[in-house]
Write a protein that holds these residues in place. Sequence first.
Motif, mmCIF file in Angstrom:
data_model
loop_
_atom_site.group_PDB
_atom_site.id
_atom_site.type_symbol
_atom_site.label_atom_id
_atom_site.label_comp_id
_atom_site.label_asym_id
_atom_site.label_seq_id
_atom_site.Cartn_x
_atom_site.Cartn_y
_atom_site.Cartn_z
ATOM 1 N N GLN A 111 101.682 59.619 72.509
ATOM 2 C CA GLN A 111 100.377 60.155 72.104
ATOM 3 C C GLN A 111 99.236 59.282 72.614
ATOM 4 O O GLN A 111 98.225 59.789 73.096
ATOM 5 C CB GLN A 111 100.295 60.330 70.581
ATOM 6 C CG GLN A 111 98.966 60.970 70.164
ATOM 7 C CD GLN A 111 98.910 61.384 68.714
ATOM 8 O OE1 GLN A 111 99.936 61.677 68.099
ATOM 9 N NE2 GLN A 111 97.706 61.417 68.154
ATOM 10 N N GLU A 115 96.202 60.388 75.108
ATOM 11 C CA GLU A 115 94.784 60.129 74.823
ATOM 12 C C GLU A 115 94.151 59.288 75.935
ATOM 13 O O GLU A 115 93.012 59.532 76.337
ATOM 14 C CB GLU A 115 94.661 59.420 73.461
ATOM 15 C CG GLU A 115 95.058 60.328 72.306
ATOM 16 C CD GLU A 115 95.162 59.624 70.955
ATOM 17 O OE1 GLU A 115 95.218 60.317 69.945
ATOM 18 O OE2 GLU A 115 95.200 58.364 70.926
ATOM 19 N N LEU C 20 95.016 63.821 67.208
ATOM 20 C CA LEU C 20 94.438 63.132 68.367
ATOM 21 C C LEU C 20 93.062 62.578 68.005
ATOM 22 O O LEU C 20 92.352 63.154 67.173
ATOM 23 C CB LEU C 20 94.280 64.120 69.531
ATOM 24 C CG LEU C 20 95.570 64.669 70.130
ATOM 25 C CD1 LEU C 20 95.253 65.855 71.046
ATOM 26 C CD2 LEU C 20 96.301 63.589 70.909
ATOM 27 N N ILE C 21 92.681 61.490 68.666
ATOM 28 C CA ILE C 21 91.339 60.935 68.402
ATOM 29 C C ILE C 21 90.253 61.968 68.698
ATOM 30 O O ILE C 21 89.199 61.956 68.064
ATOM 31 C CB ILE C 21 91.062 59.659 69.238
ATOM 32 C CG1 ILE C 21 91.383 59.883 70.709
ATOM 33 C CG2 ILE C 21 91.820 58.473 68.672
ATOM 34 C CD1 ILE C 21 90.941 58.738 71.607
ATOM 35 N N PHE C 22 90.536 62.871 69.612
ATOM 36 C CA PHE C 22 89.526 63.865 70.003
ATOM 37 C C PHE C 22 89.316 64.909 68.911
ATOM 38 O O PHE C 22 88.373 65.678 68.955
ATOM 39 C CB PHE C 22 89.919 64.524 71.321
ATOM 40 C CG PHE C 22 90.102 63.520 72.412
ATOM 41 C CD1 PHE C 22 89.008 62.994 73.074
ATOM 42 C CD2 PHE C 22 91.361 63.038 72.737
ATOM 43 C CE1 PHE C 22 89.158 62.034 74.050
ATOM 44 C CE2 PHE C 22 91.534 62.079 73.710
ATOM 45 C CZ PHE C 22 90.441 61.562 74.367
ATOM 46 N N GLU C 23 90.244 64.933 67.971
ATOM 47 C CA GLU C 23 90.128 65.872 66.852
ATOM 48 C C GLU C 23 89.542 65.190 65.617
ATOM 49 O O GLU C 23 89.547 65.749 64.540
ATOM 50 C CB GLU C 23 91.519 66.457 66.542
ATOM 51 C CG GLU C 23 92.061 67.272 67.711
ATOM 52 C CD GLU C 23 93.579 67.430 67.718
ATOM 53 O OE1 GLU C 23 94.069 68.282 68.471
ATOM 54 O OE2 GLU C 23 94.286 66.690 66.998
#
Lengths: 449, 125, 505
Positions: A111, A115, C20-23
């Motif tokens: 993950q 990212e 995810l960091i984007f979420e």
Amino acid sequence: MRYLPLSEDDRRHMLAAIGARDIDDLFSDVPAPARLADPVDLPGHQGEIAVEQAFRGFAGRNLSPAEAPCFLGAGLYRHHVPAAVDHLIQRGEFLTAYTPYQPEVAQGTLQYLFEFQTQVALLTGMEVANASMYDGATACAEAVLMAVRLGKTRRRAIVAGGVHPHYRDVAATYGRFADIDMIAAPPSWPGTDDPAALIDAKTACVVVQNPDVFGRIHDYSDLAEACHRAGALLIVNVCEPVSLGAITPPGEMGADIVVGEGQSFGNATGFGGPTVGFFATHTRFVRQMPGRLVGQTVDADGRRGFVLTLSTREQHIRREKATSNICTNSGLCALAFTIHLTLLGEAGLRRLAALNHANAVALADRLARIPGIEVPDGAFFNELTVRLPRPAAPVVEKLAADGILAGVPASRLFAGEPGMEALLILAASELTSESDLERLAAGLREALS
Amino acid sequence: MAQVRYTQEHEWIRIDADVGTVGITDFAQQQLGDIVFVELPTVGSQVRAGAEAAVVESVKAASEVYAPASGEVVAVNEALAEEPAKVNADATGGGWFFKIRLADPGELEALMEPAAYKDYVAGLS
Amino acid sequence: MSEPERTFSGHRGLQLEEALIFEQGSPERTAVDLPQPANRVDRLGGLQRRSAIGLPGLSEPEVVRHYTRLSQKNYCIDSGLYPLGSCTMKHNPRLNEKVARLPGLGDLHPLQPVSTVQGALEVIHTCAHWLMTLTGMPAVAMSPAAGAHGELVGLMTIRAAIEDRGERRARVLVPESAHGTNPATAHACGYAVEAIPANARGRVDLEALRAKLDTDVAAIMVTNPNTCGLFESDVIEIAAAAHAVGAFFYCDGANFNAIVGRVRPADLGIDCMHINLHKTFSTPHGGGGPGSGPVVLTAELARYAPLPYVVCESGRYLLIEHGADDPDARPLGRIKGFHGQFGMFTRALAYMMAMGADGLRQASGDAVLNANYIMARLKDVLHPAFPGPCMHEVVFDDTTLKDTGVSTLDLAKALIDEGFHPMTMYFPLVVHGAMLIEPTETESLETLDLFIETMRALVLRAKAGEAAAFHQAPRLTPRRRLDETAAARRPVLRWQPAAIDKAAE
């Protein structure tokens, strides 16, 4: 011996289970003349205290940039690394994990690499990025190899004079054995060379750098167009990715492959390595990319998960037909990169980039006030090149003796190239203080007087 | 009825007049498993009998597809780009790879007839 | 076994789901407080980045929690046995990490004046001395960034030496059992690759090799101990045969851990060998890198070693960056930016100094002992592909799983539910359904015994007809088997904002 759990009793028990007399018995396939009877001629084992003391000794014979005003750059940049970065990358689950070939027990690594790929694509303005390369210089060389694969019969690579000479040299070394015709333009300062003039029907790619090795920033949009008109690809190299928080990314200028060095985010300069290369391109080129790629998918219960994908490009499957012989990415350094960038976020990166630029402008202004130093007018980000009234290398040595790391003499990078002798490349960052500038200016004034 | 011939590398070629349609056999697709990508030659290019003409990939393997006969590529199966699974579902029909205009129909004589190929495959397992 | 409970949050006890960091977060949030820049006229020449980059903003606690949760989805050596053959997953001492981070080592800039980095150059020089002494070789190129990179450099020096002799050679011979990097490297150096068959004993077939050797062969690339976990007992004859036709002997040193301190590759007749510091010398794998792959060289090949390198002259360390200083040298040029993976040199040297000559010899002995113990205790339920003794790893084939409906892959996935990382599977390619097990010397007898008993139990279950359960494994992991086919058919290689997702559909 603290790293070895077996006791002598254990060994006896195990040898009995095997049916061997002693450990030497297990080495019976080694030709007798090649078997060493005794340990080699090196010191015996030592405890933690002794080893740590030895390393404090090594460290004590160096000048730490933390102890000195530091203006070194030229490919690696000293930035503040937030405390959380080093704490998190030392978690054993990251530090001591293997390559994530077993995705059920490696979702953490997969993950963060997914990212990382997304962050690199966003920073560079490209569609897709891989899971990292050894470093910027090898990423650049692999980009040239990829462009030549895509160019089929085109085997010429043009490297502009503003590309970091280490990158140019690595590409040349790789290219020598891959039958690539490399044309490297000589460095020029204060003027720049025009790689567009060298493009011909045999050209697979043009390699440029932004900011270039002298710190100058360029708009490569016209060069991209010239490349595309001639059927060549534009490769843009970025050694200082913090700049992408302030300046137009290569993707918006029309680059086809963007490579670079990611050390600035999360990684110490570490005397040159390990660091982390990045590699981004168009989606349509993805099957010609080198290196690992992580993709999104679902598991047997339909939940989102991540896997290494498009592995048929790689050596463990494709063997001699692989896109590269690479079998490693720079996992832990990529983790440090992605954590630092996550800590910064959009707002933090913008602020960091603005601060770097502001401090470099202050540096330029300060240098311009020193008699005899020629400071150019052009655009730059956090690094600039100036001309001293005498050879730069001895001046740097003299300042180092006084505990000031004044920058990189261009002659150290470009040995034997004319016009480089008096040039000094200096970088500023968010760590550059007013007193650093003061000490540098005073040191230069004295050395040049 | 069009005649079909086979290679030892598990390609098939179906002959209609001077055009041959090429694909991989059902045995080959089974060995490869789920096909995820097919790289096809460009229309207008020349292929040589026995030389690499396409690549077929599963998750864990990539295999070359060799041209059963020489000639100019006159068509490729564009649908495989979007749906490589067609090769698994229908290897000898909708999963065809490319068509060539045969340069030398005499080359076909070296290939196996259906019965011979069946025996050949039976001998492999 | 009952199904894991479904929960409202999606978390399952200590298995915490993480987006995810984007979420997460919002663009104005940040975890780094930096001062406002002084208000100056910019010098960006109109090249300001105008559009949003698209990075998410999170606070420090959110970031720390994100990566902590991600870390908890990973297996690692710190948590358990990693019996990955060919990978040498041994314990990573924390002292290595500590010394690599000392101020004055971890924070040095590679372009500082050499007068200010004498201690760092001494580290490189000392690490090189240990590697040369352990291999018996007169030179080492320190800068390759990883094992495969070392292979590349090694073959480049070979090609350069051959060209300097005024010869042209076109082929490199590589055993069928070799790592994929070997043929990929030979190809990258412009060579055609030809396979060397193995004999029934899992070694290079010496007669077949001799038949293929001629003056068109540039090099042979042989892993020793080989990828079947066996010592190439004819290695001295292999070297002599290669040398007799003027070819070089490249040794893949991935398995050096089996022999370190007991056998010097120089005594086997090799010309060139890379050393994976992240295998034999305990630097961390870091989830897939960074590695470090110094290459030891004979005096003949050392002339072509890449730049830069360190030399010591009357107590002072010099860094040769441009190659003009030594008239005999014909350096390749650079193969990486700066001076190599320095941070790995500090870690590897800390390990070597901690172990000492005696400890390294004990380590290779214990590594080989552990592998042979596993072979001895599993050979009645799993079929060793070759009779013993093995070196530091043992390879079983899937003979005993035949007709159980359980494959090597299924067995490996079931091992995950039992709390072990799988062994290396389906490699080497020359062994059917291969299971390559390398315990390393840093595992205790208790751990080995539990692994062995677990393997025995799994094989017995497979033979008892419980194939269906194996096909479901793993069931207890953060994710179960992942659909790699879907991932490859429609690659999703980055997060996309939802709006773009929709537009693409």
